[in-house]
Design an enzyme around this catalytic site. Sequence first.
Site, PDB file in Angstrom:
ATOM      1  N   ASP A 188       0.813  -1.223   0.000  1.00 33.13           N
ATOM      2  CA  ASP A 188       0.000   0.000   0.000  1.00 33.13           C
ATOM      3  C   ASP A 188       0.847   1.275   0.000  1.00 33.13           C
ATOM      4  O   ASP A 188       0.640   2.170   0.833  1.00 33.13           O
ATOM      5  CB  ASP A 188      -0.938   0.021   1.224  1.00 33.13           C
ATOM      6  CG  ASP A 188      -1.750  -1.242   1.362  1.00 33.13           C
ATOM      7  OD1 ASP A 188      -2.056  -1.861   0.329  1.00 33.13           O
ATOM      8  OD2 ASP A 188      -2.087  -1.617   2.500  1.00 33.13           O
TER       9      ASP A 188
ATOM     10  N   GLU B  89     -11.298   1.363  -3.965  1.00 29.67           N
ATOM     11  CA  GLU B  89     -10.608   1.766  -2.739  1.00 29.67           C
ATOM     12  C   GLU B  89      -9.311   2.493  -3.095  1.00 29.67           C
ATOM     13  O   GLU B  89      -9.001   2.740  -4.256  1.00 29.67           O
ATOM     14  CB  GLU B  89     -10.310   0.541  -1.865  1.00 29.67           C
ATOM     15  CG  GLU B  89      -9.487  -0.522  -2.558  1.00 29.67           C
ATOM     16  CD  GLU B  89      -9.454  -1.836  -1.793  1.00 29.67           C
ATOM     17  OE1 GLU B  89     -10.123  -1.951  -0.742  1.00 29.67           O
ATOM     18  OE2 GLU B  89      -8.762  -2.769  -2.249  1.00 29.67           O
TER      19      GLU B  89
END
Length: 577
Positions: free
Chosen positions: A66, A242
């Site tokens: 991430d 997302e």
Amino acid sequence: MKKTKVLLLLSVVLLSVTGANSQNKPKNNPPLFSNFSYQGNDQVYIDNPLKSDEFYTPILQGCYPDPAITRKGDDYYMVCSSFAMFPGVPIFHSKDLVNWTDLGGVLNDVTQFNPHDTGISAGVYAPGITYNPHNDTFYMIVTAFSGGLNNIIVKTKDPKKGWGNPIKLGFGGIDPSIFFDDNGKGYIVHNDAPDNGKERYNGHRVIKIWEYDVENDKVIPGTDKIIVDGGVDPAKNPIWIEAPHLYKKDGKYFLMCAEGGTGGNHTEVIFKSDSPKGPFIPAPSNPILTQKYFGRDRKNKVDWAGHADLVKGPGDKYYGVFLAVRPNEKNRVNTGRETFILPVDWSGEFPVFENGLVPLEPKMKMPQGATENKTGKEGFFPNGNFTFNDNFTSNKLDNRWIGLRGPREKFTAITKKGLQINPFETNIKELKPTSTLFYRQQHNRFSLTTTIDYKPKSDKDLAGVVALQNEGSNYVFGITMKDKEYYVVLQKNQKTRRDAAINSTIVASAKIDLKKPVQLQMKANGDDYEFAYSVNGTDFVNVGGIVSGDILSTDVAGGFTGCLLGLYATSTNDARP
């Protein structure tokens, strides 16, 4: 009166020093570790040697998922998810996008971020980092699933000098990022459930935006708005939109998101609007990055690519960092989600990752101005095949060493002879801080060796090494006692279902002579793991043969992390020969 004050002050100082050091005093029969060596030897790096103008991707090997990135002048800062690892949110610095320095963790105060009872895949994840030129301030924003924090933001003028206190933001959802417009106005975008929780299908999510009060560091009530509902094509029921990031270029606003979930259907998509609040129109060329279209058994496979962030790099050339995985020969993911980088072509209307829609290659050309690949040298983070040695003689532990659910300083002490680990009354299988110093597995083929000086006093004592995917999926290889004799034992811990108890089995054990310090070894060749010991420093004795690394893989054990390799001690051992 002055004498009384001086005595009182001295008392306070002494109490303070005693309190600070008491956690590191020898207790519960601590083992001493020294001569740690981790050596990675993946075939892909042997087959693809670097030329002088090349570097490897991933740029962060092992569980660094991430990624988010920002820039101030010639300084680039990048953060990643850390879940229940401590400190939270690892942060790196670079001048050229090739050579990175590990700055430690943003959330390093356990009184502010305390994942003490958190599953390994909870804690903090999907951070964003943004430099605001209007007030010369860096912002790190993240979702924290511990301590009632939820979505928080921290600030600093200089990421190398630490960060301020977490500020709670008061909205739900996950994956927040912050954007500052040309006029200084702030906005936060994030993933959330549909309004009123009314999902049309499993995986139905939305992207929301809030206006942000820069002066008071809070979202402005009533300004929230859904700007993407479902994903690129709502008629196809897209899942898990997302990881949003908002950008501005040529007077237009671009919203980049991940879609399809973080597994084999992971993609990166882009939208465009005349306003930060939409409406956002998806690019006709979506996705702009994915690896989902290619054969399962391709050579040097990279998969699950997505969850990206963009930055303008040297020479005003755009680059994108993103997560992806490098499965082993059985398509298992033991090294976890790693941080990759690619150049981005934004010469047209929408950005496109260069070579992001073909099978990813292990190396690429260095950006303009990056004159030398110094990875693994002069304090820069290593890359490719490398060896990490640590004899624990430095005054401070390397930033690559991490704790789980709590700070490493609570159980470690550096001595003249090596690293002392003071064992907690906590087992590796518990949802508590464990007295384990972890290093991320960064290669599919590696060897780890360490020397341990230790004599357990009972069968409750154990010290050694662990390979851990989570509290219910791990191997423990350590020294313990039974009937006044010493043993080395290999234990397999596995939870077959989320709601099941952990099944612990002894794979093998052997009596051991502890007249001198012992060397413990762990090796992996893809899915095959081996554990061995040596009492003479030369000849290693295998314990348990070859065992499967399946329980150390994300796709078998579940969750979002990669395998962690630890130096472990406990006074609540249940791995008995």
